[in-house]
Write a protein that holds these residues in place. Sequence first.
Motif, short mmCIF file in Angstrom:
data_model
loop_
_atom_site.label_atom_id
_atom_site.label_comp_id
_atom_site.label_asym_id
_atom_site.label_seq_id
_atom_site.Cartn_x
_atom_site.Cartn_y
_atom_site.Cartn_z
N THR A 194 0.82 -1.16 0.08
CA THR A 194 0.09 -0.02 0.04
C THR A 194 0.80 1.30 0.08
OG1 THR A 194 -1.83 -1.06 1.15
CG2 THR A 194 -1.84 1.20 1.47
N ALA A 195 1.81 1.27 0.76
CA ALA A 195 2.90 2.44 0.87
C ALA A 195 3.26 2.58 -0.34
CB ALA A 195 3.88 2.16 2.05
N ALA A 231 2.30 1.78 -3.34
CA ALA A 231 1.25 2.26 -4.28
C ALA A 231 1.05 3.90 -3.93
CB ALA A 231 0.04 1.69 -4.41
N LEU A 232 1.05 4.21 -3.10
CA LEU A 232 1.04 5.80 -2.71
C LEU A 232 1.95 6.40 -3.44
CD1 LEU A 232 -0.46 5.52 0.89
CD2 LEU A 232 -1.75 6.34 -1.14
N VAL A 233 3.29 5.83 -2.97
CA VAL A 233 4.59 6.65 -3.56
C VAL A 233 4.32 6.66 -4.82
CG1 VAL A 233 7.08 6.36 -3.66
CG2 VAL A 233 5.64 6.28 -1.49
N THR A 235 2.21 6.86 -7.03
CA THR A 235 0.87 7.58 -7.41
C THR A 235 1.00 9.06 -7.10
OG1 THR A 235 -0.56 6.86 -5.78
CG2 THR A 235 -0.61 5.60 -7.79
N ILE A 236 1.97 9.22 -6.27
CA ILE A 236 1.97 10.86 -5.91
C ILE A 236 1.95 11.74 -6.88
CG2 ILE A 236 3.42 12.27 -4.42
CD1 ILE A 236 3.94 10.39 -2.56
#
Length: 55
Positions: free
Chosen positions: A42-43, A45-47, A49-50
């Motif tokens: 999850t982390a 994926a967040l990085v 898509t930033i």
Amino acid sequence: MPGGLLETLATKTGKGNFWRLADHGINGAYCLDSAWHHGWETAAALVATIGAKTR
């Protein structure tokens, strides 16, 4: 890997008994490893898509 990072974290956070659980089709080490994996996934994926922009 005995004495690995996740086992150490489980023991220090009071979840050592769950880590060692291996009864009735439940394996605590597997469950905690899976949760750890999904958390980092999850982390990541967040990085990833930033900086994403819509097309």
